[in-house]
Each structure stands twice: as structure tokens, then as C-alpha cells.
Scaffold this active site. Structure first.
Site, short mmCIF file in Angstrom:
data_model
loop_
_atom_site.label_atom_id
_atom_site.label_comp_id
_atom_site.label_asym_id
_atom_site.label_seq_id
_atom_site.Cartn_x
_atom_site.Cartn_y
_atom_site.Cartn_z
N ARG A 177 13.81 -100.47 -47.41
CA ARG A 177 14.36 -99.38 -46.58
C ARG A 177 13.89 -99.45 -45.11
O ARG A 177 13.68 -98.44 -44.46
CB ARG A 177 13.98 -98.00 -47.13
CG ARG A 177 14.43 -97.74 -48.53
CD ARG A 177 15.94 -97.70 -48.66
NE ARG A 177 16.33 -97.15 -49.93
CZ ARG A 177 16.43 -97.86 -51.06
NH1 ARG A 177 16.19 -99.15 -51.06
NH2 ARG A 177 16.80 -97.26 -52.18
N CYS A 226 18.00 -90.09 -51.67
CA CYS A 226 16.58 -89.79 -51.83
C CYS A 226 15.98 -89.30 -50.51
O CYS A 226 16.26 -89.85 -49.45
CB CYS A 226 15.84 -91.03 -52.31
SG CYS A 226 16.15 -91.36 -54.05
N GLU A 296 12.60 -90.79 -46.28
CA GLU A 296 13.61 -91.84 -46.34
C GLU A 296 14.80 -91.35 -45.51
O GLU A 296 15.46 -92.11 -44.83
CB GLU A 296 14.03 -92.06 -47.80
CG GLU A 296 14.43 -93.50 -48.09
CD GLU A 296 15.91 -93.67 -48.33
OE1 GLU A 296 16.56 -94.30 -47.49
OE2 GLU A 296 16.40 -93.19 -49.35
N1 EPU Z 1 12.12 -90.04 -62.63
C1 EPU Z 1 11.68 -88.89 -63.19
N2 EPU Z 1 12.17 -87.70 -62.73
C2 EPU Z 1 13.07 -87.63 -61.72
C3 EPU Z 1 13.51 -88.82 -61.13
C4 EPU Z 1 13.02 -90.03 -61.60
O1 EPU Z 1 10.85 -88.92 -64.10
O2 EPU Z 1 13.45 -86.53 -61.36
C5 EPU Z 1 11.63 -91.32 -63.16
C6 EPU Z 1 12.75 -92.09 -63.86
O3 EPU Z 1 12.89 -91.69 -65.18
C7 EPU Z 1 12.31 -93.52 -63.70
C8 EPU Z 1 11.54 -93.51 -62.38
O4 EPU Z 1 11.20 -92.16 -62.11
O5 EPU Z 1 11.43 -93.87 -64.73
C9 EPU Z 1 12.37 -94.10 -61.25
O6 EPU Z 1 13.57 -93.35 -61.12
P1 EPU Z 1 14.96 -94.01 -60.64
O7 EPU Z 1 15.31 -95.16 -61.52
O8 EPU Z 1 15.96 -92.92 -60.46
O9 EPU Z 1 14.60 -94.66 -59.29
P2 EPU Z 1 13.96 -94.04 -57.98
O10 EPU Z 1 12.78 -94.89 -57.69
O11 EPU Z 1 13.77 -92.58 -58.06
C10 EPU Z 1 15.27 -95.65 -56.41
C11 EPU Z 1 15.86 -95.49 -55.05
C12 EPU Z 1 17.28 -94.97 -55.14
C13 EPU Z 1 18.12 -95.92 -55.99
C14 EPU Z 1 17.47 -96.02 -57.37
C15 EPU Z 1 18.17 -97.05 -58.26
C16 EPU Z 1 14.18 -94.92 -53.38
C17 EPU Z 1 13.48 -93.83 -52.67
N3 EPU Z 1 15.08 -94.54 -54.30
O12 EPU Z 1 15.14 -94.35 -56.95
O13 EPU Z 1 17.81 -94.96 -53.83
O14 EPU Z 1 19.44 -95.45 -56.12
O15 EPU Z 1 16.10 -96.48 -57.23
O16 EPU Z 1 17.87 -98.34 -57.85
O17 EPU Z 1 13.96 -96.10 -53.12
C18 EPU Z 1 18.22 -93.73 -51.81
O18 EPU Z 1 17.79 -94.71 -51.21
O19 EPU Z 1 18.62 -92.71 -51.22
C19 EPU Z 1 18.25 -93.77 -53.27
C20 EPU Z 1 18.71 -92.76 -53.98
#
Ligand code: EPU
Length: 302
Positions: A177, A226, A296
Site C-alpha cells: 500500500r 479498509c 490506509e
Molecule cells: N478478521 C476478523 N474480523 C474482522 C475482519 C477480519 O477476525 O472483522 C480476520 C479474518 O477472519 C482473517 C484475518 O482477520 O483471518 C484477515 O482478514 P481478511 O482476509 O479480511 O484480510 P484483511 O487483512 O483484513 C486485507 C486487505 C484488504 C483486502 C483483503 C483480501 C489491508 C488493510 N486490507 O484485509 O484490502 O481486500 O486483505 O486480500 O491490507 C483495502 O485495501 O482497502 C482492503 C480492503
């Protein structure tokens, strides 16, 4: 900010820049938040050096707007004008594995267009709203891929040298990012080099990513994706969730029940509400996990 000097207005017309007075930025951002200011729509990339000189000479501050999908804009009358590229027709031309794309093109539409022409690689980004220029500037990524991996060349306006330049992919650093572009660089066009894949195979990848996204993110609601970057080795969403903060709100700014790193505008949230919610969550995470979350979302506060 209001441009009323008739000499400036006339000059804008001469250099193919359309002036829209008092544009509501809430209508130009996915969060649906933001005050008003004059919007300058650029029909020709080549006008940029003249436009920026004109603004500088008249002490008019400005900001560059892409698709407005990763942006939180302040409330009320804003103290700068906003510059936005008008999307040309066509906005993408293919040449073998190279896709020549205008920065104002819609990211999702480009991914689909390339897929139909057997060019893949960007399946993970399907469902990410915004323009190709915005995705490039932030090095948008999801499901293990990032747009920066495919960049062959970028055409941009560099405010520092006040001119349009072309950079090769290996002259730019793309990190999580984050990119090495200066904050006041304006993306104009990009050449992506995409791997050949059959439409069927790409479509399968797109379906899987769409499904994952639909099940974990609040797609139908007004958000900026995010809010916080993930700290190294951790997930901001999971930390906020573990603190039991889903549903927490300030006015109409609310933490999504579906994904705790998505803050949604559940009605008529103001930037003030959203910023208060962000500050509150940051403080709670700092206290409980001793982690300082970094935004972000890009904040343009007045
Ligand atoms: N999780 C929770 N509770 C929540 C959200 C997530 O327990 O409310 C847990 C999930 O179950 C999972 C872990 O946290 O085990 C990671 O969650 P997720 O797969 O949704 O990925 P993330 O790290 O929260 C990132 C990116 C997203 C992208 C997704 C999919 C960032 C800040 N976020 O989210 O990007 O879509 O991976 O690759 O890097 C964005 O950039 O705006 C964005 C949404």
C-alpha cells in the site's frame, strides 16, 4: 474555494479545463462524505503544466482526485480546488501482452476487458472500486497480488519538475500500500504487462475472489475499504474485532458488522464523525495491543 476571477476562468477554457463551481465531494467519494469546492476537469494531459502554473501564480491550492474510493474528505467549504482527469475514449488499448491504460479508467472495467482478451494476473483486484491511477498510486492489492507487479511504464505529471515524465517500472518502488511516487505526482497513464491466460481460467479466479470479498466485506455500503493498514504480521480488522468494536459508531460513522476494518457511512456521517471514530479506535488498539495503526484511507481534512 471559489475561482471567480474572469481572467483565470477564461484561461482555463483556453487550456481545455472545465470548471465546475461548488462541486459536492460527497458525491465523488465512495464514503459519501465531503464538503464543496470548485472542480477542475482536465480534458488533455498536456494542459497540466499550464494549469499548475496558473494555479501557482494565483496562489490557488489544489488536490488531485482519482476515483474517490480510498478517501475521506473534510466537511464544509474546502480551502483548495480539486483536479480530476476526464476519461478519454477509448481508455485502454492492447498490444500483445501490453495494456496501455489511461489513469482515469475504471479498474474493474479494465480487469474485465483484459480478461476477455485473455490477459490475466489482476483477478484479486476485482471488486476494488476506483480508477487505475488511484490503484497505481496506492499499489492496491488483494488476495496475494498487487498492481505494481505488472507495471511496465507510468506516465505522470511531476509537480517537482513541473513536467510530464515517463518512468519505467523498475524506477518505481512498489511496497505494501505504498509507492515511491511523490504525494503531488499525478498519475496520467500506465502500461501493464499482463500474463496470457484463457478467459475461462481468469473468470474462475475472478469468481473465487468475488465470493471471498462478498462473504467478508460490506460491499453494498458506503465505505473507503479498509481504514487502517495492516501492521506487519497482523490484521487490523481482527484486532478491532477482538476488542468487540463492530457496530461502534459516532453519529452515522459506524464500524461494519461484517469487517471491523471497514468503517461505513450509515446515513449522513460527517468527516468529523468519521475522524472521531478513527481516533477512538486507534487509541483503543494502542492501549490494548501497543500497536499504532496507520491510516490506509487518505484524509483530506480542511
Ligand atoms: N478478521 C476478523 N474480523 C474482522 C475482519 C477480519 O477476525 O472483522 C480476520 C479474518 O477472519 C482473517 C484475518 O482477520 O483471518 C484477515 O482478514 P481478511 O482476509 O479480511 O484480510 P484483511 O487483512 O483484513 C486485507 C486487505 C484488504 C483486502 C483483503 C483480501 C489491508 C488493510 N486490507 O484485509 O484490502 O481486500 O486483505 O486480500 O491490507 C483495502 O485495501 O482497502 C482492503 C480492503
Amino acid at each position: 474555494m471559489h475561482i471567480s476571477d474572469p481572467r483565470i476562468v477564461a484561461k482555463l477554457g483556453e487550456i481545455h479545463v472545465e470548471l465546475r463551481h461548488s462541486a459536492a465531494l460527497a458525491g465523488l467519494t465512495s464514503l459519501g462524505i465531503g464538503g464543496t469546492t470548485d472542480l477542475l476537469r482536465i480534458k488533455k494531459h498536456e494542459s497540466l503544466p499550464d494549469l499548475l502554473s496558473l494555479l501557482d501564480a494565483n496562489h490557488i491550492p489544489h488536490k488531485f482526485l482519482g476515483g474517490g474510493s480510498n478517501l475521506l474528505v473534510g466537511d464544509g467549504e474546502l480551502p483548495w480546488v480539486v483536479l480530476q482527469l476526464v476519461r478519454p475514449q477509448p481508455d485502454v488499448v492492447l498490444d500483445g501482452n501490453l495494456a496501455h491504460i489511461d489513469a482515469a479508467a475504471d479498474l474493474g472495467r479494465i480487469i474485465t476487458f483484459c480478461a476477455k482478451n485473455d490477459l490475466g494476473g489482476m483477478e484479486g483486484l476485482i471488486g476494488v472500486p476506483g480508477t487505475v491511477g488511484g490503484a497505481l498510486r496506492m499499489n492496491a492489492g488483494a488476495y496475494g497480488m498487487q498492481i505494481g507487479s505488472y507495471v511496465r511504464e507510468v506516465k505522470l505529471y511531476r509537480a517537482a519538475g513541473r513536467k510530464i515524465e515517463v518512468l519505467r517500472g523498475n524506477q518505481i518502488s512498489f511496497e505494501y500500500r505504498h509507492t515511491s511516487f511523490a504525494p503531488d505526482d499525478m498519475m496520467l497513464a500506465v502500461i501493464l504487462e499482463l500474463p496470457s491466460k484463457s478467459y475461462k481460467e481468469i473468470l474462475q479466479g475472478i469468481r473465487i475472489c468475488n465470493e471471498k470479498r462478498r462473504s467478508s466485506q460490506p460491499l453494498g455500503q458506503k465505505s473507503a475499504g479498509c481504514i487502517f493498514k495492516n501492521p506487519p504480521g497482523a490484521s487490523a480488522g481482527r484486532m478491532i474485532d477482538e476488542l468487540g468494536l463492530k457496530g461502534l459508531s459516532v453519529g452515522d460513522a459506524r464500524i461494519s458488522d461484517r469487517h471491523a476494518n471497514f468503517f461505513v457511512n450509515a446515513g449522513h456521517a460527517s468527516a468529523k464523525d468519521m475522524l472521531a471514530l478513527i481516533a477512538d479506535v486507534r487509541e483503543r488498539v494502542q492501549k490494548s495491543f501497543a500497536v499504532s495503526l496507520e491510516n490506509e484511507v487518505v484524509v483530506w481534512n480542511a
